[in-house]
Write an enzyme that holds these catalytic residues in place. Structure first.
Site, short mmCIF file in Angstrom:
data_model
loop_
_atom_site.label_atom_id
_atom_site.label_comp_id
_atom_site.label_asym_id
_atom_site.label_seq_id
_atom_site.Cartn_x
_atom_site.Cartn_y
_atom_site.Cartn_z
N VAL A 61 -39.23 -41.23 -54.12
CA VAL A 61 -38.16 -40.37 -54.06
C VAL A 61 -38.28 -39.48 -55.33
O VAL A 61 -38.47 -39.76 -56.58
CB VAL A 61 -36.90 -41.09 -54.52
CG1 VAL A 61 -35.67 -40.31 -54.41
CG2 VAL A 61 -36.62 -42.10 -53.43
N ALA A 106 -38.39 -38.59 -60.60
CA ALA A 106 -39.01 -39.40 -59.45
C ALA A 106 -39.13 -40.79 -59.78
O ALA A 106 -38.86 -41.12 -60.92
CB ALA A 106 -40.36 -38.86 -59.07
N LYS A 107 -39.23 -41.33 -58.66
CA LYS A 107 -39.34 -43.19 -58.89
C LYS A 107 -40.06 -43.45 -57.50
O LYS A 107 -39.77 -42.86 -56.49
CB LYS A 107 -37.96 -43.61 -59.13
CG LYS A 107 -38.28 -44.98 -59.59
CD LYS A 107 -38.34 -44.73 -61.38
CE LYS A 107 -38.15 -46.29 -62.04
NZ LYS A 107 -38.02 -45.96 -63.28
N GLY A 108 -40.58 -44.58 -57.60
CA GLY A 108 -41.27 -45.12 -56.44
C GLY A 108 -41.32 -46.92 -56.54
O GLY A 108 -40.73 -47.23 -57.65
#
Ligand code: GLU
Length: 422
Positions: A61, A106-108
């Site tokens: 994201v 962001a992050k995943g």
């Protein structure tokens, strides 16, 4: 909608709204910050060691890219979902803005318990995930890093997969890499060190100093908790309790941090098995309720909630994890006079040194550890002072003040760039 269900997303939105109200932010800017710019869901089929194929669900994201490329970790954990990943990406946007990095949020993550997979399976999972999100990441687009359940080996596999596709060694695609392939000195300890620096700034603000009577309890003796414990005990503080997911250990005179660190670094070094004279076993909930000067929740989100907030007796809470206190707990404890060092400030050391790693990779020129730690210290010191200033100016708690400081920077930049297409 699957985006909105998690506690962390609801709490992050509430924090944003509190800050927006306190500083009368432009509602058109706040409206945009409530949603992720881009959210990618991928399927990750891998062949397990027994020959069968299993598919895992993964995400990346990108919440906001106004200030620069996306930045944020990759989490391998059974609770990963779109809503939690979005909330964490949103916190990264505010974290990077607050400490002045030219990076977006962001992050995943992958919904998996990495302990259930062999090394070979984990490598397969990481490489396939890297391939699936590959078109959306890159040194100028979005730069992942370690988070819960991932480490420098995960980053090495990710970097190698991306580099295989590009045809050259692309160091800038991830941070938190091993030193031998472009990692930065000081990155592994950076988050915990930053937590310890922030606790020192809080003590300075209160005109007090850390000494042999300072007591500290750490919920989550891992990547963040260990270096924080080492730093604080070197300054003379007594680390009276630490815990992991198997439970906690307590010693009124102070635990031997180096012995604990060595014990936990061994394979299956779980705290439930740590037995030493004078050390008692306690539960995680007992640890959170200890009468200590400093409590560091450094494990995962939502550990201090409406259910247990009244039991918390610490004077300072340093949020080592992302979102360890729910919004009810923040309100209750701030009103009670507990000094909360907000996550987007307290644990920003990791992303700050990630930024140094990215810069060093792009410049192909590496800094020594002393320079890294000094620059980290100075960035956090300025950010801490800015949060205190906002808290005094808007008469809000530190948590809201940190969001105000971040929001002010984002608002200015978003207004200058304008709304596309107009
Ligand atoms: N996962 C860490 C965080 O939540 C570090 C992110 C990074 O280094 O990009 O801040």
């Amino acid at each position: 909608m699957p985006l909105y269900h998690s506690q962390l997303y609801k709490d992050s939105l509430a924090q944003l709204e509190n800050a927006a109200e306190a500083m009368s932010a432009d509602p058109n800017i706040v409206e945009r910050l409530k949603y992720p710019k881009r959210a990618i869901q991928v399927s990750i089929p891998i062949r397990l060691d027994d020959g069968t194929v299993k598919t895992f669900e993964g995400y990346r994201v990108q919440h906001n890219l106004t200030l620069g490329p996306g930045k944020g970790g990759i989490r391998f954990h059974p609770h990963v979902d779109l809503s939690e990943t979005t909330a964490l990406a949103m916190l990264m946007t505010f974290k990077c803005a607050l400490v002045g990095l030219p990076l977006g949020g962001a992050k995943g993550g992958v919904k998996v318990d990495p302990n259930d997979l062999s090394r070979q399976e984990l490598q397969g999972l990481t490489r396939r995930y890297a391939m699936e999100i590959g078109p959306f990441v890159g040194p100028d687009k979005d730069i992942p890093a370690p988070d819960i359940g991932t480490d420098k080996q995960t980053m090495a596999w990710f970097m190698d997969t991306y580099s295989q596709v590009q045809g050259y060694a692309a160091h800038g695609v991830v941070t938190g890499k091993p030193i031998s392939i472009g990692g930065s000195l000081g990155r592994e300890a950076a988050t915990g060190k930053g937590v310890a620096y922030c606790i020192n700034f809080a003590y300075d603000k209160m005109d007090k100093e850390i000494n042999h009577s300072t007591t500290v309890a750490i919920h989550g003796f891992g990547k963040v908790g260990v270096p924080a414990a080492v730093d604080l005990s070197e300054q003379g503080a007594k680390i009276v309790a630490v815990s992991d997911h198997t439970g906690g250990v307590y010693c009124e005179q102070g635990l031997n941090v180096l012995d604990l660190q060595e014990f936990c670094s061994k394979e299956k070094g779980l705290l439930k098995d740590y037995t030493r004279a004078g050390v008692e076993h306690i539960s995680n909930s007992d640890l959170l309720a200890l009468e200590v000067d400093v409590l560091i929740p450094a494990a995962i989100d939502s550990v201090i909630t409406i259910e247990n907030m009244e039991q918390v007796k610490a004077k300072i809470i340093a949020e080592g994890a992302n979102g360890p206190l729910t919004k009810e707990a923040i309100k209750y404890l701030s009103e009670k006079g507990v000094f909360i060092i907000p996550d987007i400030l307290c644990n920003a050391g990791g992303v700050i040194v990630s930024y140094f790693e990215w810069v060093q990779g792009l410049a192909h020129f590496f800094w020594d550890e002393d320079q890294i730690n000094k620059t980290l210290h100075s960035i956090l010191k300025n950010a801490f002072a800015e949060v205190v200033k906002k808290s005094e100016h808007y008469k809000v708690d530190m948590k809201t003040a940190a969001m105000c400081a971040a929001l002010a920077k984002l608002e200015a930049a978003m207004k200058l760039r304008g709304l596309f297409p107009g």
